[in-house]
Write a protein that holds these residues in place. Sequence first.
Motif, PDB file in Angstrom:
ATOM      1  N   ARG A 231       0.788  -1.288  -0.014  1.00 40.28           N
ATOM      2  CA  ARG A 231      -0.070  -0.287   0.043  1.00 40.28           C
ATOM      3  C   ARG A 231       0.968   1.147   0.129  1.00 40.28           C
ATOM      4  NH1 ARG A 231      -2.637  -3.238   3.882  1.00 40.28           N
ATOM      5  NH2 ARG A 231      -2.016  -1.800   5.370  1.00 40.28           N
ATOM      6  N   LYS A 232       1.968   1.152   0.595  1.00 37.73           N
ATOM      7  CA  LYS A 232       2.866   2.486   0.636  1.00 37.73           C
ATOM      8  C   LYS A 232       3.341   2.776  -0.715  1.00 37.73           C
ATOM      9  CE  LYS A 232       4.602   1.852   5.655  1.00 37.73           C
ATOM     10  NZ  LYS A 232       5.737   1.617   6.328  1.00 37.73           N
ATOM     11  N   LEU A 233       3.921   1.490  -1.188  1.00 40.93           N
ATOM     12  CA  LEU A 233       4.640   1.818  -2.727  1.00 40.93           C
ATOM     13  C   LEU A 233       3.591   2.497  -3.571  1.00 40.93           C
ATOM     14  CD1 LEU A 233       7.106  -1.029  -2.857  1.00 40.93           C
ATOM     15  CD2 LEU A 233       7.388   1.195  -2.094  1.00 40.93           C
ATOM     16  N   HIS A 234       2.364   1.745  -3.684  1.00 41.20           N
ATOM     17  CA  HIS A 234       1.363   2.237  -4.505  1.00 41.20           C
ATOM     18  C   HIS A 234       0.808   3.537  -4.074  1.00 41.20           C
ATOM     19  CE1 HIS A 234      -1.737   1.750  -7.607  1.00 41.20           C
ATOM     20  NE2 HIS A 234      -2.685   1.992  -6.593  1.00 41.20           N
ATOM     21  N   ALA A 235       0.635   3.777  -2.919  1.00 43.41           N
ATOM     22  CA  ALA A 235       0.149   5.136  -2.534  1.00 43.41           C
ATOM     23  C   ALA A 235       1.489   6.405  -2.977  1.00 43.41           C
ATOM     24  CB  ALA A 235      -0.034   5.305  -1.226  1.00 43.41           C
ATOM     25  N   LEU A 236       2.722   6.158  -2.934  1.00 44.42           N
ATOM     26  CA  LEU A 236       3.813   6.894  -3.326  1.00 44.42           C
ATOM     27  C   LEU A 236       3.632   7.077  -4.939  1.00 44.42           C
ATOM     28  CD1 LEU A 236       7.083   5.992  -1.583  1.00 44.42           C
ATOM     29  CD2 LEU A 236       6.501   8.446  -2.084  1.00 44.42           C
TER      30      LEU A 236
END
Length: 416
Positions: A231-236
């Motif tokens: 989720r962090k990478l996709h949100a970035l």
Amino acid sequence: MNAVAARGARRRLLGAALACSLGLGGATAAFAEPPATAKPATAVDEPAAATRNGREIYRRFREGLADPSCEPGASSRWRQHFATAPKRLAASDDDLLPLFGYVVDALREAGLPTEYALIPFVESGYRPGARSAAGPAGLWQMIAMTARNHRVPMREGYDGRLSPVESTRAAVRYLKTLHGMFGGDWRLTVMAYNAGEYRVLNAVKRAGTPIAQTRHDRLSGLSDITTSYVRKLHALSCLMEQADDRDEWLAALDRPVPRLDAVEVPSDVDSIGEWAARTGQNAAQLLRLNPAFRDGRIARAGGKRAPLLAVAAPAVGTPGPVAADLAVVEGALSSGPAVAAETARTEASVDEDVAAPREPKAPRRHTVGRGDNAWSIAKRYRIRVADLLQRNGLTAKAVLKPGQALLIDAPGRTQD
């Protein structure tokens, strides 16, 4: 076989067996080191430009994403957490965009999704010299064991984890292995990068589904940090795509950015400052990009010179280590027709001087112009870079400014 090698062999066999049981074809190949592929030879290798547009870097990143979709609100939870990432990419005085471009290039060349270029944002904030109290270090925050397992040189005075070149090469090799192990699923791959492949493989086994049918958000027994990693990478990624000031942000990317690459510095260059002087690059930036060289001295790793992350010399108009012009700068003329012609011209000039003596000239001086650097000036006047710096009280890290007056000849000497 020693104990360490035996443990490594058992782990590989266990992993292969576990992967086979989860329905992953070619498990043994997935765990093997991916073969090195040579770039195709061409009749003429055109040097890459020293810079490229920052928007080109972002375009290559977007084109390489496995999941470019961004549903509304995808980045809302992490917007504040990662708010500085887009701002740093847009900042012209930050090293992030050149570094990001280097990592994106490495992943695209390896055929891997560019979501993986976001890992250093989460791990280190894209700071090559980052260190954690728990032990991980560098751009990719590798622990010592992982680094050694992936051939990152580590010895007294040199920690390859702090080299963006060494650590990125190792991270790409590791990610390529994980990518194959998890059937090309980037989400499972980044979870395995965070937690270790065996924890994720065991979670898949507990789920009772083949890897190709496994939902990353349905796995149990993994830490909250690992489950939120995707989720962090996709949100970035979506944070950049959905930025409130997107037009202004894209305009800030629209600027020349250094094209970084792994550089093998000639053996007669001992320091980053000297290489910066020869190539006209920013010594302070090179030191920031290469914290593995703690005192600016270029170390050896694995019996050879450690690579430097910099703009490749041909791109900035600097000859390679075996070019004749480099020998000229160091005070040694190479043989050949061009040198013979130059010698003949010089001898003719000397004959004219003998026939018609002139008043001795005062020591030469040079006014620094735009684009000048110590190397180009020394080459122009056929003197050594070290002599030029010494005569003007400069160090190898000195940055020349337009309008600055430099003494070319030693004080007290005249040019006849």
